[in-house]
Motif scaffolding. Structure first.
Motif, short mmCIF file in Angstrom:
data_model
loop_
_atom_site.label_atom_id
_atom_site.label_comp_id
_atom_site.label_asym_id
_atom_site.label_seq_id
_atom_site.Cartn_x
_atom_site.Cartn_y
_atom_site.Cartn_z
N ILE A 1 0.84 -1.01 -0.05
CA ILE A 1 0.07 0.24 0.00
C ILE A 1 0.79 1.35 -0.06
N GLY A 2 0.43 2.26 -0.57
CA GLY A 2 1.09 3.36 -0.88
C GLY A 2 0.94 4.54 -1.95
N LYS A 3 1.78 5.52 -1.92
CA LYS A 3 1.33 6.53 -2.79
C LYS A 3 1.86 6.28 -4.49
N THR A 4 1.37 6.55 -5.40
CA THR A 4 2.11 6.56 -6.75
C THR A 4 3.37 6.92 -6.65
N GLY A 5 4.26 6.23 -7.11
CA GLY A 5 5.72 6.69 -7.37
C GLY A 5 6.44 6.13 -6.05
N ALA A 6 5.86 5.64 -5.16
CA ALA A 6 6.64 5.38 -4.00
C ALA A 6 7.42 4.00 -4.30
N ARG B 1 11.33 -11.66 -6.46
CA ARG B 1 12.85 -12.13 -7.03
C ARG B 1 12.49 -12.13 -8.47
N GLU B 2 11.69 -11.50 -9.10
CA GLU B 2 11.22 -11.65 -10.61
C GLU B 2 10.54 -10.17 -10.96
N ARG B 3 10.92 -9.96 -12.16
CA ARG B 3 10.19 -8.74 -12.75
C ARG B 3 8.58 -8.98 -13.20
N ILE B 4 7.78 -8.96 -12.17
CA ILE B 4 6.44 -9.52 -12.74
C ILE B 4 5.39 -8.37 -12.50
N PHE B 5 5.66 -7.24 -11.45
CA PHE B 5 4.81 -6.27 -11.55
C PHE B 5 5.36 -5.05 -12.28
N ARG B 6 4.44 -4.41 -13.24
CA ARG B 6 5.24 -3.26 -13.88
C ARG B 6 5.33 -2.28 -13.07
N SER B 7 6.76 -1.84 -13.07
CA SER B 7 7.08 -0.47 -12.39
C SER B 7 7.83 0.47 -13.18
N ALA B 8 7.80 1.75 -12.58
CA ALA B 8 8.63 2.95 -13.37
C ALA B 8 9.26 3.84 -12.06
N LEU B 9 10.27 4.56 -12.70
CA LEU B 9 10.69 5.46 -11.63
C LEU B 9 9.95 6.54 -11.50
N SER B 10 9.05 7.03 -12.38
CA SER B 10 8.41 8.20 -12.43
C SER B 10 6.84 7.74 -12.33
N SER B 11 6.02 8.79 -11.85
CA SER B 11 4.64 8.44 -11.58
C SER B 11 3.81 8.19 -12.88
N SER B 12 4.44 8.46 -14.01
CA SER B 12 3.73 8.35 -15.15
C SER B 12 3.18 7.18 -15.62
N THR B 13 3.75 6.19 -14.87
CA THR B 13 3.42 4.75 -15.04
C THR B 13 2.42 4.21 -13.64
N PHE C 1 -3.91 7.36 -3.16
CA PHE C 1 -4.33 9.00 -3.22
C PHE C 1 -4.44 9.34 -4.60
N ASP C 2 -4.67 8.43 -5.78
CA ASP C 2 -4.95 8.72 -6.79
C ASP C 2 -6.28 8.98 -7.36
N THR C 3 -6.57 10.05 -7.95
CA THR C 3 -7.91 10.50 -8.21
C THR C 3 -8.32 9.98 -9.57
N PRO D 1 -4.34 -11.02 5.29
CA PRO D 1 -3.10 -10.79 5.02
C PRO D 1 -2.01 -11.01 6.37
N HIS D 2 -0.89 -11.46 6.12
CA HIS D 2 0.08 -11.48 7.05
C HIS D 2 0.61 -10.25 7.57
N ALA D 3 0.64 -9.12 6.54
CA ALA D 3 1.36 -8.11 6.40
C ALA D 3 1.12 -6.94 5.27
N PHE D 4 0.62 -5.75 5.98
CA PHE D 4 0.28 -4.69 5.15
C PHE D 4 1.67 -3.85 5.20
N LEU D 5 2.29 -3.82 3.95
CA LEU D 5 3.51 -2.79 3.74
C LEU D 5 3.16 -1.50 3.08
N VAL D 6 3.47 -0.51 4.16
CA VAL D 6 3.23 0.74 3.70
C VAL D 6 4.53 1.22 3.08
N VAL D 7 4.40 1.32 1.62
CA VAL D 7 5.88 1.80 0.86
C VAL D 7 5.95 3.34 0.75
#
Length: 319
Positions: free
Chosen positions: A35-40, A51-63, A89-91, A113-119
């Motif tokens: 859980i967390g804000k876009t770009g976190a 240990r695998e690139r399975i979730f789409r990620s980007a350094l900027s909040s454009s993705t 917090f995305d609208t 869940p066993h854990a909520f990770l606030v990123v």
């Protein structure tokens, strides 16, 4: 270095038939919700954990992650199920989409869940993020805070500046208070060392300790219990209709489509939407002291109320 001990919970040992023996191993692990804000860096954190690139990620909040996604992999013999969620917090998402994704998140994490990770990305702790624990409690229940741990991403940036996580926390009162709400639990990921298993191993140790402090069980409540019932019913229907499916394959389909999700979405287009809007306004009022107000408060409140109305509907059907 020693691997993390696999925590097999008491409730996971029960009711495992021989036909389900193959799935028992997959249940002997952790269910983790990011859980967390876009770009976190939620998606990137999920990739490091699995240990695998399975979730789409980007350094900027454009993705932006606009849909909940659940993936399961093994780490040193331990199954890890990670649920990546849209930015809190995305609208950009319409109320119906928010309801859909929150209900799907709850369904993916059932029976709990066993854990909520606030990123959080260091140096970018905002007023919005200060309200994350409140939102988690509003959506998942008050006791969810006991299962919450802060995960700092891009610890490599801190290293370059000669700053430690301890320095960062001690020098920022708001962040220090936030960490305190999470039981003073936090961990740091170095994003440039994605293949370093040590940081994942250490995170799992902290999650394991947190779970043991919580009675060696995952977080659950009436909401998750009802959702799990809906999933089990759907699994049985799928297996009757498709006997060639494995229980795990049926579970994956059932988590994405069951009566709980269907009922929650139906609330938006029914009279229940009015009640949901009322709760949305109530949640927005919290924004007077934080960032849950305005559109975010209304959308979160609408989602929470829709889920609550849906659960009441299903409970009445069962009775």
């Amino acid at each position: 270095m020693d691997s993390v001990s696999v925590l097999i919970l008491p409730e996971q040992r029960e009711d495992v038939s021989q036909s389900e023996a193959g799935t028992a191993k997959a249940e002997a692990g952790f269910r983790i919700v990011l859980i967390g804000k876009t770009g976190a860096g939620k998606s990137a954190a999920g990739n490091i954990i699995l240990r695998e690139r399975i979730f789409r990620s980007a350094l900027s909040s454009s993705t932006v992650t606009l849909e909940c996604q659940k993936e399961t992999r093994e780490f040193e013999g331990q199954a890890l199920a990670v649920v990546d969620t849209p930015g809190l917090f995305d609208t950009e998402l319409a109320p119906r989409e928010v309801v859909s994704e929150l209900t799907r998140c709850i369904s993916f994490a059932a029976p709990g869940p066993h854990a909520f990770l606030v990123v959080i990305r260091p140096g970018r702790f905002t007023k919005e993020e200060q309200e994350t624990v409140k939102i988690i409690q509003k959506v998942f229940g008050e006791s969810a805070a006991q299962y919450t741990l802060v995960l700092f991403t891009h610890g490599d940036d801190l290293e370059e500046e000669g700053v430690t996580a301890e320095n960062l926390i001690s020098e920022n009162k708001a962040l220090r208070e936030f960490i305190n709400k999470c039981g003073d639990r936090y961990h740091v990921f170095n994003n440039r060392e994605k293949k370093d298993a040590t940081q994942v191993r250490e995170l799992l140790k902290k999650i394991n300790t947190m779970v043991q402090l919580n009675g060696s069980t995952y977080y659950t409540n009436e909401k998750f219990i009802e959702v799990e019932k809906a999933i089990q019913e759907k699994v049985e229907k799928i297996l009757r209709k498709h006997p060639h499916f494995t229980p795990r394959e049926a579970r994956i389909k059932a988590e994405r489509k069951n009566r709980f999700i269907k009922s929650a979405l139906a609330v938006i287009g029914s009279g229940g939407a009015a009640a949901a809007l009322g709760v949305g306004i109530e949640v927005a009022a919290i924004g007077a002291v934080g960032a849950v107000g305005g559109p975010v408060g209304l959308v979160v409140g609408l989602a929470v109320a829709s889920i609550a109305v849906a659960l009441r509907r299903e409970a009445c059907k069962i009775q």
